[in-house]
Design a protein around this motif. Structure first.
Motif, PDB file in Angstrom:
ATOM      1  N   SER A   1       0.826  -1.214   0.000  1.00  0.00           N
ATOM      2  CA  SER A   1       0.000   0.000   0.000  1.00  0.00           C
ATOM      3  C   SER A   1       0.857   1.261   0.000  1.00  0.00           C
ATOM      4  CB  SER A   1      -0.921   0.019   1.223  1.00  0.00           C
ATOM      5  OG  SER A   1      -1.811  -1.064   1.184  1.00  0.00           O
ATOM      6  N   GLU A   2       1.951   1.249   0.775  1.00  0.00           N
ATOM      7  CA  GLU A   2       2.807   2.435   0.852  1.00  0.00           C
ATOM      8  C   GLU A   2       3.441   2.744  -0.500  1.00  0.00           C
ATOM      9  OE1 GLU A   2       4.035  -0.068   3.335  1.00  0.00           O
ATOM     10  OE2 GLU A   2       2.651   0.604   4.888  1.00  0.00           O
ATOM     11  N   LYS A   3       3.868   1.695  -1.202  1.00  0.00           N
ATOM     12  CA  LYS A   3       4.473   1.903  -2.523  1.00  0.00           C
ATOM     13  C   LYS A   3       3.445   2.443  -3.507  1.00  0.00           C
ATOM     14  CE  LYS A   3       7.956  -1.672  -1.968  1.00  0.00           C
ATOM     15  NZ  LYS A   3       8.322  -3.039  -2.287  1.00  0.00           N
ATOM     16  N   LYS A   4       2.244   1.898  -3.446  1.00  0.00           N
ATOM     17  CA  LYS A   4       1.199   2.360  -4.353  1.00  0.00           C
ATOM     18  C   LYS A   4       0.874   3.833  -4.097  1.00  0.00           C
ATOM     19  CE  LYS A   4      -3.430   1.290  -5.996  1.00  0.00           C
ATOM     20  NZ  LYS A   4      -4.615   0.432  -5.833  1.00  0.00           N
ATOM     21  N   GLU A   5       0.774   4.207  -2.844  1.00  0.00           N
ATOM     22  CA  GLU A   5       0.483   5.608  -2.519  1.00  0.00           C
ATOM     23  C   GLU A   5       1.627   6.526  -2.938  1.00  0.00           C
ATOM     24  OE1 GLU A   5      -2.425   6.964  -1.748  1.00  0.00           O
ATOM     25  OE2 GLU A   5      -3.109   4.918  -2.046  1.00  0.00           O
ATOM     26  N   ALA A   6       2.857   6.066  -2.775  1.00  0.00           N
ATOM     27  CA  ALA A   6       4.011   6.861  -3.200  1.00  0.00           C
ATOM     28  C   ALA A   6       3.982   7.058  -4.715  1.00  0.00           C
ATOM     29  CB  ALA A   6       5.310   6.196  -2.774  1.00  0.00           C
ATOM     30  N   LEU A   7       3.646   6.013  -5.451  1.00  0.00           N
ATOM     31  CA  LEU A   7       3.542   6.116  -6.913  1.00  0.00           C
ATOM     32  C   LEU A   7       2.412   7.063  -7.317  1.00  0.00           C
ATOM     33  CD1 LEU A   7       4.130   2.375  -7.761  1.00  0.00           C
ATOM     34  CD2 LEU A   7       5.605   4.276  -8.468  1.00  0.00           C
ATOM     35  N   ARG A   8       1.291   6.965  -6.615  1.00  0.00           N
ATOM     36  CA  ARG A   8       0.169   7.878  -6.907  1.00  0.00           C
ATOM     37  C   ARG A   8       0.564   9.335  -6.626  1.00  0.00           C
ATOM     38  NH1 ARG A   8      -4.545   5.586  -8.208  1.00  0.00           N
ATOM     39  NH2 ARG A   8      -5.009   3.482  -7.465  1.00  0.00           N
ATOM     40  N   ALA A   9       1.318   9.555  -5.552  1.00  0.00           N
ATOM     41  CA  ALA A   9       1.760  10.913  -5.224  1.00  0.00           C
ATOM     42  C   ALA A   9       2.679  11.457  -6.315  1.00  0.00           C
ATOM     43  CB  ALA A   9       2.451  10.930  -3.863  1.00  0.00           C
ATOM     44  N   ILE A  10       3.572  10.614  -6.809  1.00  0.00           N
ATOM     45  CA  ILE A  10       4.462  11.028  -7.894  1.00  0.00           C
ATOM     46  C   ILE A  10       3.648  11.361  -9.130  1.00  0.00           C
ATOM     47  CG2 ILE A  10       6.249  10.202  -9.492  1.00  0.00           C
ATOM     48  CD1 ILE A  10       7.359   8.563  -7.075  1.00  0.00           C
ATOM     49  N   ALA A  11       2.673  10.512  -9.437  1.00  0.00           N
ATOM     50  CA  ALA A  11       1.811  10.742 -10.602  1.00  0.00           C
ATOM     51  C   ALA A  11       1.069  12.065 -10.475  1.00  0.00           C
ATOM     52  CB  ALA A  11       0.828   9.587 -10.766  1.00  0.00           C
ATOM     53  N   THR A  12       0.584  12.358  -9.290  1.00  0.00           N
ATOM     54  CA  THR A  12      -0.146  13.610  -9.065  1.00  0.00           C
ATOM     55  C   THR A  12       0.754  14.816  -9.284  1.00  0.00           C
ATOM     56  OG1 THR A  12      -1.646  12.534  -7.505  1.00  0.00           O
ATOM     57  CG2 THR A  12      -1.444  14.934  -7.355  1.00  0.00           C
ATOM     58  N   VAL A  13       1.945  14.774  -8.714  1.00  0.00           N
ATOM     59  CA  VAL A  13       2.894  15.885  -8.867  1.00  0.00           C
ATOM     60  C   VAL A  13       3.278  16.076 -10.331  1.00  0.00           C
ATOM     61  CG1 VAL A  13       5.247  16.632  -8.333  1.00  0.00           C
ATOM     62  CG2 VAL A  13       3.791  15.724  -6.519  1.00  0.00           C
ATOM     63  N   MET A  14       3.411  14.974 -11.049  1.00  0.00           N
ATOM     64  CA  MET A  14       3.795  15.039 -12.460  1.00  0.00           C
ATOM     65  C   MET A  14       2.609  15.340 -13.375  1.00  0.00           C
ATOM     66  SD  MET A  14       6.374  11.753 -12.706  1.00  0.00           S
ATOM     67  CE  MET A  14       6.802  12.065 -14.418  1.00  0.00           C
ATOM     68  N   ASP A  15       1.407  15.370 -12.814  1.00  0.00           N
ATOM     69  CA  ASP A  15       0.181  15.551 -13.582  1.00  0.00           C
ATOM     70  C   ASP A  15       0.060  14.460 -14.654  1.00  0.00           C
ATOM     71  OD1 ASP A  15      -2.267  16.745 -14.124  1.00  0.00           O
ATOM     72  OD2 ASP A  15      -1.415  18.116 -15.605  1.00  0.00           O
ATOM     73  N   ARG A  16       0.339  13.239 -14.249  1.00  0.00           N
ATOM     74  CA  ARG A  16       0.263  12.061 -15.117  1.00  0.00           C
ATOM     75  C   ARG A  16      -0.581  11.005 -14.429  1.00  0.00           C
ATOM     76  NH1 ARG A  16       2.745  12.180 -20.254  1.00  0.00           N
ATOM     77  NH2 ARG A  16       4.454  13.662 -20.136  1.00  0.00           N
TER      78      ARG A  16
ATOM     79  N   VAL B   1       3.521   6.564 -14.762  1.00  0.00           N
ATOM     80  CA  VAL B   1       4.594   6.471 -13.763  1.00  0.00           C
ATOM     81  C   VAL B   1       5.106   5.040 -13.658  1.00  0.00           C
ATOM     82  CG1 VAL B   1       5.138   6.749 -11.300  1.00  0.00           C
ATOM     83  CG2 VAL B   1       3.767   8.465 -12.476  1.00  0.00           C
ATOM     84  N   LEU B   2       4.207   4.072 -13.676  1.00  0.00           N
ATOM     85  CA  LEU B   2       4.626   2.672 -13.610  1.00  0.00           C
ATOM     86  C   LEU B   2       5.452   2.289 -14.835  1.00  0.00           C
ATOM     87  CD1 LEU B   2       1.372   1.068 -12.208  1.00  0.00           C
ATOM     88  CD2 LEU B   2       3.581   1.239 -11.039  1.00  0.00           C
ATOM     89  N   ASN B   3       5.047   2.714 -16.014  1.00  0.00           N
ATOM     90  CA  ASN B   3       5.814   2.417 -17.221  1.00  0.00           C
ATOM     91  C   ASN B   3       7.192   3.069 -17.189  1.00  0.00           C
ATOM     92  OD1 ASN B   3       4.472   0.685 -19.298  1.00  0.00           O
ATOM     93  ND2 ASN B   3       2.784   2.077 -18.817  1.00  0.00           N
ATOM     94  N   GLU B   4       7.266   4.295 -16.701  1.00  0.00           N
ATOM     95  CA  GLU B   4       8.564   4.960 -16.564  1.00  0.00           C
ATOM     96  C   GLU B   4       9.456   4.228 -15.569  1.00  0.00           C
ATOM     97  OE1 GLU B   4       9.898   7.898 -18.196  1.00  0.00           O
ATOM     98  OE2 GLU B   4       8.340   7.114 -19.516  1.00  0.00           O
ATOM     99  N   ALA B   5       8.879   3.803 -14.455  1.00  0.00           N
ATOM    100  CA  ALA B   5       9.647   3.073 -13.434  1.00  0.00           C
ATOM    101  C   ALA B   5      10.173   1.758 -13.996  1.00  0.00           C
ATOM    102  CB  ALA B   5       8.774   2.827 -12.204  1.00  0.00           C
ATOM    103  N   ILE B   6       9.332   1.043 -14.716  1.00  0.00           N
ATOM    104  CA  ILE B   6       9.755  -0.231 -15.300  1.00  0.00           C
ATOM    105  C   ILE B   6      10.825   0.000 -16.358  1.00  0.00           C
ATOM    106  CG2 ILE B   6       8.988  -2.178 -16.719  1.00  0.00           C
ATOM    107  CD1 ILE B   6       6.314  -2.012 -15.084  1.00  0.00           C
ATOM    108  N   SER B   7      10.668   1.042 -17.164  1.00  0.00           N
ATOM    109  CA  SER B   7      11.684   1.354 -18.172  1.00  0.00           C
ATOM    110  C   SER B   7      13.033   1.641 -17.526  1.00  0.00           C
ATOM    111  CB  SER B   7      11.239   2.546 -19.028  1.00  0.00           C
ATOM    112  OG  SER B   7      10.140   2.196 -19.820  1.00  0.00           O
TER     113      SER B   7
END
Length: 80
Positions: A12-27, A32-38
């Motif tokens: 859950s913590e990782k998912k929320e951190a990813l969502r926060a990054i997505a929000t800041v990036m307006d994506r 964000v997941l595709n960028e992380a995997i890349s």
């Protein structure tokens, strides 16, 4: 490029951190997941390539001499 859906469990913590990054990036989260995997794949492909180069050099008997090793050690420890 074909795209496929992937489902996997995540903390859950990782998912929320990813969502926060997505929000800041307006994506969206998928971006964000595709960028992380890349990034992950780029790093580990580089690592595997370097390991394979090292193995090939070792199999070819391409090793540093004692003098070369001592010179690098001296440089790194500031022993001149």
């Amino acid at each position: 490029m074909n795209q496929e859906n992937v489902t996997f469990p995540i903390d859950s913590e990782k998912k929320e951190a990813l969502r926060a990054i997505a929000t800041v990036m307006d994506r969206d989260l998928s971006y964000v997941l595709n960028e992380a995997i890349s990034s992950y794949l780029e790093i580990y492909q580089w690592l595997l390539d370097e390991i394979n180069k090292g193995v090939a050099e070792a199999e070819a008997g391409d090793f540093a001499s004692d003098d070369e090793v001592q010179a690098v050690f001296a440089k790194l420890t500031n022993e001149n």
